[in-house]
Design a protein around this motif. Structure first.
Motif, PDB file in Angstrom:
ATOM      1  N   LEU A  51       0.846  -1.194   0.000  1.00  0.00           N
ATOM      2  CA  LEU A  51       0.000   0.000   0.000  1.00  0.00           C
ATOM      3  C   LEU A  51       0.881   1.244   0.000  1.00  0.00           C
ATOM      4  O   LEU A  51       1.504   1.580   1.008  1.00  0.00           O
ATOM      5  CB  LEU A  51      -0.927   0.017   1.224  1.00  0.00           C
ATOM      6  N   ASP A  52       0.939   1.923  -1.147  1.00  0.00           N
ATOM      7  CA  ASP A  52       1.686   3.164  -1.295  1.00  0.00           C
ATOM      8  C   ASP A  52       0.749   4.286  -0.843  1.00  0.00           C
ATOM      9  O   ASP A  52      -0.263   4.559  -1.491  1.00  0.00           O
ATOM     10  CB  ASP A  52       2.088   3.332  -2.766  1.00  0.00           C
ATOM     11  N   VAL A  53       1.068   4.931   0.283  1.00  0.00           N
ATOM     12  CA  VAL A  53       0.175   5.881   0.936  1.00  0.00           C
ATOM     13  C   VAL A  53       0.677   7.310   0.722  1.00  0.00           C
ATOM     14  O   VAL A  53       1.836   7.612   1.006  1.00  0.00           O
ATOM     15  CB  VAL A  53       0.077   5.563   2.443  1.00  0.00           C
ATOM     16  N   TYR A  54      -0.214   8.183   0.254  1.00  0.00           N
ATOM     17  CA  TYR A  54       0.103   9.583   0.003  1.00  0.00           C
ATOM     18  C   TYR A  54      -0.611  10.441   1.038  1.00  0.00           C
ATOM     19  O   TYR A  54      -1.803  10.257   1.285  1.00  0.00           O
ATOM     20  CB  TYR A  54      -0.323   9.977  -1.416  1.00  0.00           C
ATOM     21  N   LYS A  55       0.145  11.395   1.625  1.00  0.00           N
ATOM     22  CA  LYS A  55      -0.382  12.233   2.696  1.00  0.00           C
ATOM     23  C   LYS A  55      -0.084  13.702   2.419  1.00  0.00           C
ATOM     24  O   LYS A  55       0.886  14.029   1.737  1.00  0.00           O
ATOM     25  CB  LYS A  55       0.273  11.872   4.027  1.00  0.00           C
ATOM     26  N   VAL A  56      -0.906  14.550   3.031  1.00  0.00           N
ATOM     27  CA  VAL A  56      -0.642  15.975   3.103  1.00  0.00           C
ATOM     28  C   VAL A  56      -0.888  16.377   4.554  1.00  0.00           C
ATOM     29  O   VAL A  56      -1.882  15.945   5.148  1.00  0.00           O
ATOM     30  CB  VAL A  56      -1.506  16.792   2.121  1.00  0.00           C
ATOM     31  N   ALA A  57       0.047  17.126   5.121  1.00  0.00           N
ATOM     32  CA  ALA A  57      -0.043  17.540   6.524  1.00  0.00           C
ATOM     33  C   ALA A  57      -0.295  16.342   7.441  1.00  0.00           C
ATOM     34  O   ALA A  57      -1.049  16.429   8.403  1.00  0.00           O
ATOM     35  CB  ALA A  57      -1.115  18.609   6.707  1.00  0.00           C
ATOM     36  N   GLY A  58       0.310  15.207   7.104  1.00  0.00           N
ATOM     37  CA  GLY A  58       0.189  14.011   7.935  1.00  0.00           C
ATOM     38  C   GLY A  58      -1.104  13.238   7.776  1.00  0.00           C
ATOM     39  O   GLY A  58      -1.328  12.245   8.464  1.00  0.00           O
ATOM     40  N   LYS A  59      -1.973  13.658   6.867  1.00  0.00           N
ATOM     41  CA  LYS A  59      -3.278  13.009   6.663  1.00  0.00           C
ATOM     42  C   LYS A  59      -3.316  12.304   5.309  1.00  0.00           C
ATOM     43  O   LYS A  59      -2.938  12.876   4.286  1.00  0.00           O
ATOM     44  CB  LYS A  59      -4.413  14.038   6.716  1.00  0.00           C
ATOM     45  N   VAL A  60      -3.839  11.086   5.293  1.00  0.00           N
ATOM     46  CA  VAL A  60      -3.923  10.281   4.076  1.00  0.00           C
ATOM     47  C   VAL A  60      -4.968  10.854   3.127  1.00  0.00           C
ATOM     48  O   VAL A  60      -6.090  11.164   3.536  1.00  0.00           O
ATOM     49  CB  VAL A  60      -4.300   8.814   4.420  1.00  0.00           C
ATOM     50  N   PHE A  61      -4.584  10.967   1.834  1.00  0.00           N
ATOM     51  CA  PHE A  61      -5.569  11.354   0.823  1.00  0.00           C
ATOM     52  C   PHE A  61      -5.590  10.392  -0.367  1.00  0.00           C
ATOM     53  O   PHE A  61      -6.507  10.438  -1.176  1.00  0.00           O
ATOM     54  CB  PHE A  61      -5.382  12.801   0.345  1.00  0.00           C
ATOM     55  N   LEU A  62      -4.603   9.491  -0.468  1.00  0.00           N
ATOM     56  CA  LEU A  62      -4.565   8.526  -1.569  1.00  0.00           C
ATOM     57  C   LEU A  62      -3.837   7.273  -1.117  1.00  0.00           C
ATOM     58  O   LEU A  62      -2.789   7.364  -0.472  1.00  0.00           O
ATOM     59  CB  LEU A  62      -3.822   9.128  -2.771  1.00  0.00           C
ATOM     60  N   ILE A  63      -4.393   6.120  -1.461  1.00  0.00           N
ATOM     61  CA  ILE A  63      -3.722   4.839  -1.258  1.00  0.00           C
ATOM     62  C   ILE A  63      -3.696   4.126  -2.605  1.00  0.00           C
ATOM     63  O   ILE A  63      -4.742   3.964  -3.249  1.00  0.00           O
ATOM     64  CB  ILE A  63      -4.454   3.966  -0.216  1.00  0.00           C
ATOM     65  N   VAL A  64      -2.508   3.733  -3.020  1.00  0.00           N
ATOM     66  CA  VAL A  64      -2.345   2.978  -4.262  1.00  0.00           C
ATOM     67  C   VAL A  64      -2.006   1.545  -3.871  1.00  0.00           C
ATOM     68  O   VAL A  64      -1.001   1.299  -3.207  1.00  0.00           O
ATOM     69  CB  VAL A  64      -1.220   3.569  -5.146  1.00  0.00           C
ATOM     70  N   THR A  65      -2.851   0.604  -4.248  1.00  0.00           N
ATOM     71  CA  THR A  65      -2.640  -0.808  -3.937  1.00  0.00           C
ATOM     72  C   THR A  65      -1.674  -1.389  -4.961  1.00  0.00           C
ATOM     73  O   THR A  65      -1.948  -1.363  -6.156  1.00  0.00           O
ATOM     74  CB  THR A  65      -3.975  -1.566  -3.966  1.00  0.00           C
ATOM     75  N   GLU A  66      -0.560  -1.896  -4.488  1.00  0.00           N
ATOM     76  CA  GLU A  66       0.475  -2.397  -5.391  1.00  0.00           C
ATOM     77  C   GLU A  66       0.430  -3.910  -5.555  1.00  0.00           C
ATOM     78  O   GLU A  66       1.455  -4.557  -5.675  1.00  0.00           O
ATOM     79  CB  GLU A  66       1.846  -1.942  -4.902  1.00  0.00           C
ATOM     80  N   ASP A  67      -0.739  -4.462  -5.576  1.00  0.00           N
ATOM     81  CA  ASP A  67      -0.943  -5.887  -5.821  1.00  0.00           C
ATOM     82  C   ASP A  67      -1.316  -6.030  -7.298  1.00  0.00           C
ATOM     83  O   ASP A  67      -2.325  -5.462  -7.737  1.00  0.00           O
ATOM     84  CB  ASP A  67      -2.072  -6.399  -4.934  1.00  0.00           C
ATOM     85  N   PRO A  68      -0.517  -6.749  -8.100  1.00  0.00           N
ATOM     86  CA  PRO A  68      -0.820  -6.842  -9.536  1.00  0.00           C
ATOM     87  C   PRO A  68      -2.188  -7.456  -9.840  1.00  0.00           C
ATOM     88  O   PRO A  68      -2.746  -7.237 -10.906  1.00  0.00           O
ATOM     89  CB  PRO A  68       0.307  -7.711 -10.096  1.00  0.00           C
TER      90      PRO A  68
END
Length: 121
Positions: A32-49
């Motif tokens: 799970l590649d997790v993207y945050k702004v100001a410490g808060k999650v706004f996007l999760i990219v699932t890296e399972d093919p």
């Protein structure tokens, strides 16, 4: 033209990294590649093919409309099903839709933290 799974994920990553104050990592699991702004999650990219999805925050009414309109958009995996949606490859899932979903999610999350921790725009 619909976005294939890997293109959908690459589009989401590019959109997220173009936004000010974005950082990302793997705080939960290596898949799970997790993207945050100001410490808060706004996007999760699932890296399972076998499961090429992204998950973003969304206003509940807009989320319901998107889920109703697109078979490959579902209530969010891993998170609150009212406020998060998951997008997978399929008919109608365009690069523009993915970019808009990421940017909208960022805006929802970035407006919530205290002003002192918000990224400057």
């Amino acid at each position: 033209m619909s976005a294939a799974g890997d293109r959908l994920q690459d589009t989401a990553r590019r959109a997220a990294l173009a936004l000010p104050g974005t950082d990302h990592g793997y705080p939960f699991t290596q898949h799970l590649d997790v993207y945050k702004v100001a410490g808060k999650v706004f996007l999760i990219v699932t890296e399972d093919p076998d499961e090429q999805i992204i998950t973003v925050k969304c206003e509940p009414e807009h989320a319901r409309a998107l889920v109703h309109r697109h078979a490959s958009i579902t209530p969010g995996r891993y998170l609150d099903k009212r406020h998060w949606i998951s997008l997978g490859p399929g008919p109608g899932i365009t690069e523009r839709l993915v970019t808009d979903a990421v940017e909208d999610s960022y805006d929802l999350v970035a407006e919530r933290p205290p002003r002192r921790t918000r990224p400057e725009t």
